[in-house]
Design an enzyme around this catalytic site. Sequence first.
Site, mmCIF file in Angstrom:
data_model
loop_
_atom_site.group_PDB
_atom_site.id
_atom_site.type_symbol
_atom_site.label_atom_id
_atom_site.label_comp_id
_atom_site.label_asym_id
_atom_site.label_seq_id
_atom_site.Cartn_x
_atom_site.Cartn_y
_atom_site.Cartn_z
ATOM 1 N N LYS A 50 -1.649 1.461 -0.487
ATOM 2 C CA LYS A 50 -1.659 0.775 0.799
ATOM 3 C C LYS A 50 -1.809 1.720 1.987
ATOM 4 O O LYS A 50 -2.051 1.261 3.105
ATOM 5 C CB LYS A 50 -0.406 -0.083 0.934
ATOM 6 C CG LYS A 50 -0.201 -1.073 -0.190
ATOM 7 C CD LYS A 50 -1.288 -2.133 -0.287
ATOM 8 C CE LYS A 50 -1.231 -3.107 0.839
ATOM 9 N NZ LYS A 50 -1.868 -4.398 0.507
HETATM 10 N N1 PMP Z 1 1.429 -2.815 -6.100
HETATM 11 C C1 PMP Z 1 2.251 -2.406 -5.112
HETATM 12 C C2 PMP Z 1 3.405 -1.518 -5.464
HETATM 13 C C3 PMP Z 1 2.023 -2.825 -3.786
HETATM 14 O O1 PMP Z 1 2.846 -2.417 -2.806
HETATM 15 C C4 PMP Z 1 0.934 -3.679 -3.514
HETATM 16 C C5 PMP Z 1 0.713 -4.159 -2.106
HETATM 17 N N2 PMP Z 1 1.372 -5.371 -1.824
HETATM 18 C C6 PMP Z 1 0.113 -4.082 -4.574
HETATM 19 C C7 PMP Z 1 0.390 -3.613 -5.855
HETATM 20 C C8 PMP Z 1 -1.023 -5.053 -4.401
HETATM 21 O O2 PMP Z 1 -1.996 -4.651 -3.500
HETATM 22 P P1 PMP Z 1 -2.794 -5.696 -2.618
HETATM 23 O O3 PMP Z 1 -1.872 -6.124 -1.496
HETATM 24 O O4 PMP Z 1 -3.964 -4.965 -2.126
HETATM 25 O O5 PMP Z 1 -3.149 -6.859 -3.469
#
Ligand code: PMP
Length: 364
Positions: A50
């Site tokens: 992120k």
């Molecule tokens: N895994 C973790 C540990 C995250 O913090 C996030 C972000 N919410 C994600 C997966 C998923 O990413 P996205 O928000 O891009 O779907």
Amino acid sequence: MSRTAHIIDDVLGAVGNTPLIRLDRIANEEGLQCNLLGKVEYMSAGGSVKDRIAKRMVEMAEKEGKLVPGHSVVIEPTSGNTGIGLAMACAIKGYSVIITLPNKMSLEKEAALRALGAEVVRTPTEAAWDSPESHIGVAQRLQREIPGGIILDQYRNVNNPLAHEYTTGPEIVEAVTGTPSTESRPSSGKVDVLVAGAGTGGTITGLSRAIKKKHNKECIVLGVDPKGSILAYPDELNTEGSGDQYVVEGIGYDFIPDVLSRDPADVNEWLKTSDEEAFAAVRLLMRREGLLVGGSSGSALSGALRWLRSERGRAVAQTKGANVVVLLPDGIRNYMSKPWFLKMALEAEPSPLARRIADVLKTS
Ligand code: PMP
């Protein structure tokens, strides 16, 4: 671009550019002929995938004149990692930050956020996304009341999927196409399968676009969603364990974010995963591959392995040189005090070596 070949201006220059690492030991144990590859995002400066969207959302808002140094207060509802990326970017740029964070998210994330100078407001995990008490509702309330308050809004901001379309995706493609096929390590030269979890859905949507539009339109993109969440498509997949809470952080939601594409042309198939299989896969990544990943990395790997064992995945699993890429979003730093991790690390059955140590120390 190599990170070590030149001096970097600031920490944002160390966001992304993460390694794609072979998971050969797990692949061998599973009897896979294909290549199993992990995109290891905890090696980004803030410790997660992120960072990329935080950097891009802040930089684009600055370009558009939406952020004013000394005045703007960046407010964001997040499961923590977007918050850490934003707090990191805002620390060097001089913006104040408020992060609204559901109670279930780890103390480690709150500590990292506060260490970076952010204010943190905890919200009830069980609050529906559109209730005033949820992390989203509280962020909106604060934005209305606090002068200079601005929500960059990862759930709707096009710069979320774009960050992955422009950085994460091309990095994966570059690593795969830049690695020659050899007799001992055959490669199709393409990303054949990509597996990623979804929270906002920005990662999987952006990666799918990068790979299918510019590299291999036949790539099979698999989405991973925890049981109890409603992001998987078609909706029938979400009936088992509907409404259940899950411990794994960062993936799954009770609403469909705008930035998530559920179009089967973008995400070909969805897999539902349990906490148990996710944490078992985290242990495997640590013990077999030495990778200190977080819980959602285990979700992604367990989904990938289940698909490769399935009827539909078997052909890929048995194809020498096929490249299966698993996105590993963050690291164990975020979860060191969580019971699931402490149990895994400290309460494992004593190994034969541990018993031998005890014997030696008893008798000498
Ligand atoms: N895994 C973790 C540990 C995250 O913090 C996030 C972000 N919410 C994600 C997966 C998923 O990413 P996205 O928000 O891009 O779907």
